[in-house]
Design a protein around this motif. Structure first.
Motif, mmCIF file in Angstrom:
data_model
loop_
_atom_site.group_PDB
_atom_site.id
_atom_site.type_symbol
_atom_site.label_atom_id
_atom_site.label_comp_id
_atom_site.label_asym_id
_atom_site.label_seq_id
_atom_site.Cartn_x
_atom_site.Cartn_y
_atom_site.Cartn_z
ATOM 1 N N ALA A 153 0.775 -13.599 4.447
ATOM 2 C CA ALA A 153 1.528 -12.740 3.532
ATOM 3 C C ALA A 153 1.668 -11.354 4.146
ATOM 4 O O ALA A 153 0.768 -10.871 4.823
ATOM 5 N N PRO A 154 2.798 -10.699 3.941
ATOM 6 C CA PRO A 154 3.008 -9.407 4.584
ATOM 7 C C PRO A 154 2.208 -8.286 3.929
ATOM 8 O O PRO A 154 1.950 -8.296 2.734
ATOM 9 N N VAL A 155 1.808 -7.312 4.745
ATOM 10 C CA VAL A 155 1.198 -6.089 4.236
ATOM 11 C C VAL A 155 2.202 -4.975 4.476
ATOM 12 O O VAL A 155 2.561 -4.684 5.614
ATOM 13 N N VAL A 156 2.691 -4.392 3.397
ATOM 14 C CA VAL A 156 3.715 -3.363 3.493
ATOM 15 C C VAL A 156 3.094 -2.013 3.195
ATOM 16 O O VAL A 156 2.435 -1.835 2.181
ATOM 17 N N MET A 157 3.276 -1.055 4.103
ATOM 18 C CA MET A 157 2.751 0.294 3.901
ATOM 19 C C MET A 157 3.927 1.226 3.660
ATOM 20 O O MET A 157 4.908 1.186 4.405
ATOM 21 N N VAL A 158 3.828 2.028 2.593
ATOM 22 C CA VAL A 158 4.906 2.962 2.282
ATOM 23 C C VAL A 158 4.349 4.374 2.344
ATOM 24 O O VAL A 158 3.401 4.693 1.644
ATOM 25 N N GLY A 159 4.901 5.217 3.197
ATOM 26 C CA GLY A 159 4.376 6.568 3.306
ATOM 27 C C GLY A 159 5.483 7.536 3.679
ATOM 28 O O GLY A 159 6.612 7.132 3.919
ATOM 29 N N GLY B 262 -8.436 6.505 8.358
ATOM 30 C CA GLY B 262 -8.868 5.657 7.247
ATOM 31 C C GLY B 262 -7.732 4.788 6.733
ATOM 32 O O GLY B 262 -7.931 3.636 6.362
ATOM 33 N N LYS B 263 -6.519 5.355 6.694
ATOM 34 C CA LYS B 263 -5.384 4.557 6.224
ATOM 35 C C LYS B 263 -5.140 3.388 7.172
ATOM 36 O O LYS B 263 -4.858 2.267 6.744
ATOM 37 N N LEU B 264 -5.245 3.669 8.477
ATOM 38 C CA LEU B 264 -5.051 2.598 9.442
ATOM 39 C C LEU B 264 -6.072 1.496 9.220
ATOM 40 O O LEU B 264 -5.752 0.302 9.212
ATOM 41 N N ALA B 265 -7.346 1.900 9.010
ATOM 42 C CA ALA B 265 -8.399 0.910 8.792
ATOM 43 C C ALA B 265 -8.109 0.071 7.559
ATOM 44 O O ALA B 265 -8.268 -1.153 7.569
ATOM 45 N N ALA B 266 -7.642 0.732 6.485
ATOM 46 C CA ALA B 266 -7.358 -0.011 5.255
ATOM 47 C C ALA B 266 -6.257 -1.041 5.492
ATOM 48 O O ALA B 266 -6.329 -2.176 5.010
ATOM 49 N N VAL B 267 -5.235 -0.642 6.241
ATOM 50 C CA VAL B 267 -4.138 -1.579 6.512
ATOM 51 C C VAL B 267 -4.662 -2.764 7.325
ATOM 52 O O VAL B 267 -4.317 -3.920 7.070
ATOM 53 N N THR C 103 2.528 -4.908 8.515
ATOM 54 C CA THR C 103 3.560 -5.890 8.821
ATOM 55 C C THR C 103 4.926 -5.206 8.811
ATOM 56 O O THR C 103 5.743 -5.377 9.707
ATOM 57 N N VAL C 104 5.144 -4.428 7.765
ATOM 58 C CA VAL C 104 6.352 -3.617 7.715
ATOM 59 C C VAL C 104 5.975 -2.234 7.218
ATOM 60 O O VAL C 104 5.330 -2.089 6.186
ATOM 61 N N GLY C 105 6.348 -1.196 7.947
ATOM 62 C CA GLY C 105 6.085 0.178 7.527
ATOM 63 C C GLY C 105 7.359 0.778 6.972
ATOM 64 O O GLY C 105 8.398 0.701 7.608
ATOM 65 N N VAL C 106 7.261 1.382 5.786
ATOM 66 C CA VAL C 106 8.429 1.982 5.145
ATOM 67 C C VAL C 106 8.189 3.475 5.019
ATOM 68 O O VAL C 106 7.223 3.902 4.398
ATOM 69 N N LEU D 262 0.851 -1.189 0.000
ATOM 70 C CA LEU D 262 0.000 0.000 0.000
ATOM 71 C C LEU D 262 0.886 1.239 0.000
ATOM 72 O O LEU D 262 1.779 1.367 0.826
ATOM 73 N N LEU D 263 0.615 2.134 -0.936
ATOM 74 C CA LEU D 263 1.483 3.294 -1.089
ATOM 75 C C LEU D 263 0.729 4.582 -0.840
ATOM 76 O O LEU D 263 -0.420 4.743 -1.242
ATOM 77 N N ASP D 264 1.398 5.517 -0.211
ATOM 78 C CA ASP D 264 0.908 6.876 -0.124
ATOM 79 C C ASP D 264 1.236 7.532 -1.455
ATOM 80 O O ASP D 264 2.068 7.039 -2.214
#
Lengths: 849, 58
Positions: free
Chosen positions: A736-742, A713-718, A755-758, A513-515
């Motif tokens: 499977a990992p959920v990776v958030m990039v922001g 909302g972003k938190l809910a989506a994650v 799972t991993v925040g970037v 998931l990308l910002d």
């Protein structure tokens, strides 16, 4: 004065000068007033050596906040952040005090030198020590001679604005824990090496015979050392094994504890009875190697926790509260505010607490909460949120919520809760621990049974030897070492991973998931496309320079910074080919700005308009396609750009598209990731139409692209993505990992829950603490490198574990066959550990391109 | 070979002294920051100048 060639950059930081550099009295040129200030300060204090010491290292723009730091003098400030070192003889006053301050702007070795020269610059300061890695300055001073605000201003004027460290007591506690672990490690090392020295003498005895009295003496000596090693530094394994046995949980400490106890007990018996073999040096070495792994891991975790504390530096440390007694606004630490307080907020300051506007009108930058920096208007009665920036004018607020109760504070709490909820999956090695223990015990019993009929003493001997040599030493090292090595290599690429557990969690392919702003596109507004003749740009720039609207500022800057090399390197806007001067020579009169719509003026006798499409249409300008070559209004808007049109004498002559340009490598990198099986989505606070345009340009499924998303909302989506991943996971394996990039705070809760925040470069320094990984260089190529590197690290860990298991099997086989002896044991163990170490450090997890 | 009976305890005592020194250093925070001191090596002590720099005559 010596004639010198004109240096091409700022005289302080060396970075390129803007079109109109700041110039001081002597003619030196700077890129900004910050650099000018610091240059002057260094010259008058005799600290010019700074430039010589910096040498060829790249300079950076000096950040001088120019604040007064009055809140540092408030009584509660010292209580919160300072430490008393020594009192006066009569016990009343404080003679020496210390404070740790987080300083911005530290970039190079010369900065260390400069910060540590503070005593020369601010009288009353006894010493200043900078911890370069953590950017913390430890200042010891005499409170009777100098105030904290003076110290803070001194640091600020040198270019290093200071901040107090929230949670510095917790940080101090972590530091003490690390010191204790280091002591344990050192003691274990000393005991192990000395035991080895004695062991060498004993090996000589094994090979060529030894006087029994001497042998008993030497064995006794190494028994003492090994016993000390197990009872002092090795105590943690004994405790862990005892707990694991009592609670019947699998933990690697259990087989380790069994091996250590068996080694000491068996060896002690053999020493006293003067027969058989002893393995004391192996036992001591075991303790040492295992503690190395634990120490490295512990350091990683502490670094991660320290940076989480930095997040709290987001809300400003100070506020100005109305004091009815003195009838003035008085500076206080923002932690001292309470609901109902009346505070004053000047233009340019950060809002310190949630509040209701009671006097004044202003506009706010709410980027912290929404991610978009287009200003939001606020009038009396409006709600203001902590962390936003007050842009336009002075206002007064009544505080409604402070600290954790503010919107920002509750976001922080979500972040912290998400961090603790996100328990990393049990390490692969630990999951093996149960099976490993049972196998080990079964083999020991089998050895006993095998040899008992033949020779009782030998049976016990060989069983004990088995328990020692099969001890999971390399096994315990494999994972921490691989991670530490990979993290180091990644750091050299500019990918800073906090707490290596993040690498382990990036298993396989999952959801990304990308910002948008700052992550996929450059954070600042800039001119993405331009149409029209180049000659028009000179007057357009002159007219737009009259407005302070963000769109006008972006256009003015783009047109003013024009030079041939710049445009080519940046992939500058197509259509602007001719370099421009500073726009002088154009006379603009009768300037009239209509807020939010455009600027009307008179140039060379003609009426000109520069503004939005709607406004120009209202003023009767024809906007049909074809009047300006190449320009299509509809297509421009569909691309997600905001149009600025320029008309002269009622005729459209030029058009510009303002937006956040996509990073050049974005489409290619995302396509490559999709090909590998990653599901990619966009979560952005920006307008849905613009976000949809970006999604289409990147080839993403429209269902995965969302606009106008709040931080909550972003938190809910994650969380939805995490839930789905858990449901889809095969039983017994990791989801499977959920990776958030922001790029920062409005993504903070989502970054922590994923799972991993970037976090991507460009966000505020402190706001990057919510993420597990920080990419200090822009562009999505590094994201791919991170995902690749994590996969490779996993392979390295697996390889290390396989090597360790092979060693254990070999050693166990030798022990069961009665072929093991202390020499062999003492060789096998370091060899296996060193193999694991070299596997970890020579593996190519994060290669430089 | 009997001197080993004396030498071994003596060697252990020396090792214990070194260990005590290490423990003292670790507890007083000497090992907290291993990165900054490596950069400090480059600085010259003799450069402590106070006030205005001398006139340059070039």
């Amino acid at each position: 004065m010596a004639t010198s060639e004109i240096s091409p950059g700022c005289d302080h930081c060396g970075l390129p000068l803007p079109a109109e550099p700041v110039v001081d009295d002597a003619g030196a040129r700077f890129c900004c007033t910050g650099c000018l200030t610091v240059y002057g300060v260094l010259a008058s204090a005799g600290l010019d050596d700074f430039y010589r010491l910096r040498g060829d290292e790249a300079g950076a723009r000096a950040s001088v906040s120019g604040r007064g730091f009055a809140e540092f003098d408030d009584a509660s400030f010292f209580g919160l952040y300072g430490d008393v070192l020594a009192r006066e003889p009569d016990g009343a006053g404080v003679a020496r005090a210390a404070i740790n301050l987080y300083v911005e702007g530290v970039h190079c070795s010369a900065c260390i030198w400069l910060v540590e020269r503070l005593p020369q610059f601010v009288p009353g300061v006894a010493s200043a020590e900078l911890d370069f890695g953590r950017r913390i300055a430890h200042v010891v001073y005499d409170p009777r001679q100098v105030k904290l605000s003076t110290i803070a201003r001194g640091l600020d004027r040198l270019g290093y604005p200071p901040h107090p460290i929230r949670g510095h007591r917790a940080q101090a506690a972590r530091q003490r824990e690390e010191r204790r672990e280091l002591v344990r490690l050192g003691v274990a090392g000393a005991l192990a090496m000395n035991a080895m020295l004695i062991a060498f003498a004993l090996y000589g005895g094994i090979l060529s015979g030894m006087d029994p009295a001497m042998r008993m003496f030497l064995r006794g000596g190494s028994l003492v050392l090994a016993l000390l090693a197990v009872l002092w530094p090795g105590r943690t394994f004994l405790r862990g094994g005892w707990v694991a046995m009592r609670t019947r949980t699998a933990h690697m400490d259990l087989p380790i504890a069994i091996g250590l106890v068996a080694g000491i007990a068996g060896g002690a018996y053999n020493t006293v009875t003067g027969q058989g073999e002893v393995y004391f040096e192996s036992v001591a070495l075991l303790v040492f190697f295992l503690l190395v792994g634990r120490y490295l891991q512990g350091r990683q975790q502490r670094v991660a926790q320290d940076s989480l504390e930095l997040m709290h530096a987001l809300t400003p440390a100070r506020a100005r509260r109305w004091n009815p007694e003195t009838n003035r606004f008085q500076a206080v630490p923002s932690e001292a505010l309470a609901p109902g307080d009346r505070i004053e907020l000047l233009a340019g300051e950060l809002v310190p607490a949630d509040g209701e506007l009671v006097a004044g009108d202003t506009t706010l930058d709410m980027a912290l909460l929404t991610g978009e920096s287009r200003p939001v208007a606020a009038h009396v009665g409006a709600a203001l949120f902590a962390g936003c920036t007050n842009l336009a004018s002075r206002v007064e607020l009544i505080v409604t919520a402070t600290g954790a109760a503010t919107r920002l504070g509750s976001l922080m709490q979500l972040v912290e809760q998400a961090t603790t909820r996100n328990t990393p999956s049990l390490r692969f090695a630990d999951r093996m621990a149960g099976r490993f223990t049972w196998t080990l015990l079964a083999l020991a019993v089998a050895t006993l049974a095998l040899w008992w009929p033949h020779d009782h003493a030998a049976a016990i001997e060989h069983a004990v030897a088995l328990l020692i040599v099969a001890c999971p030493c390399a096994l315990g090292l494999a994972t921490p070492l691989a991670i530490v090595a990979a993290v180091g290599k990644a750091a050299r690429r500019g990918i800073l991973i906090q707490g290596g557990a993040a690498l382990e969690r990036l298993a396989g392919v999952g959801t990304l998931l990308l910002d948008k702003t700052g992550t996929l596109t450059r954070g600042e507004l800039s001119v993405v496309s331009a149409y029209g003749a180049a000659e028009e740009c000179a007057w357009v720039r002159a007219v737009e320079a009259q407005s302070s609207h963000p769109l006008a500022v972006a256009l003015t800057q783009a047109l003013g910074d024009q030079d041939p090399s710049g445009a080519a390197a940046e992939g500058g806007p197509p259509g602007l080919t001719a370099p421009l001067g500073s726009g002088t020579g154009v006379v603009v009169t009768d300037v009239e700005e209509q807020l939010g719509r455009g600027v009307q003026a008179c140039v060379d006798g003609e009426q000109v308009l520069v503004g939005s499409a709607t406004w120009l249409r209202e003023r009767g300008v024809e906007l049909a396609p074809g009047c300006v070559p190449g320009f299509d209004l509809g297509a421009l808007i569909a691309r997600g750009e905001t149009p600025i049109l320029a008309a002269r004498g009622g005729v459209l002559v030029a058009a510009f598209g303002i937006g956040n340009p996509l990073y050049g490598d974005a489409p290619a990198e995302l396509a490559a990731l999709r090909a590998r099986g990653w599901r990619i989505g966009i979560l952005s606070g920006d307008d849905p139409a613009i976000v949809a345009g970006v999604g289409a340009a990147l080839g993403l499924d429209p269902a995965d692209v969302h606009g106008s998303v709040t931080p909550e909302g972003k938190l809910a989506a994650v969380e939805v993505a995490l839930h789905t991943a858990r449901l889809q996971a095969a039983p017994g394996s990791e989801p499977a990992p959920v990776v958030m990039v922001g790029d920062g705070v409005n993504d903070a809760a989502a970054l922590a829950a994923a799972t991993v925040g970037v976090a991507v470069c460009g966000g505020a320094e402190a706001s990057l603490a919510a993420a597990d990984v920080y990419m200090s260089r822009p562009g999505l190529g590094h994201l791919t490198a991170l995902l690749d590197g994590a996969a490779r690290t996993r392979r390295v860990i697996r390889r290390g574990l396989r090597v360790s298991l092979t060693y254990n099997t070999l050693a166990a086989a030798l022990a069961m066959a009665g072929l093991i002896n202390p020499i062999l044991a003492a060789i096998l163990m370091p060899v296996s550990s060193l193999t694991v170490v070299s596997l970890a450090y020579r593996s190519r997890t994060f290669d430089r391109d | 070979m009997e001197f080993v009976y004396i030498i071994l305890p003596f060697a252990l005592v020396l090792a214990a002294l070194a260990l005590i020194a290490f423990i003292w250093a670790a507890r007083s925070g000497q090992f907290d920051d291993l990165e900054t001191p490596s950069r400090r090596v480059l600085f010259d002590d003799a450069q402590e100048r106070k006030g205005k720099p001398p006139e340059s005559d070039d």
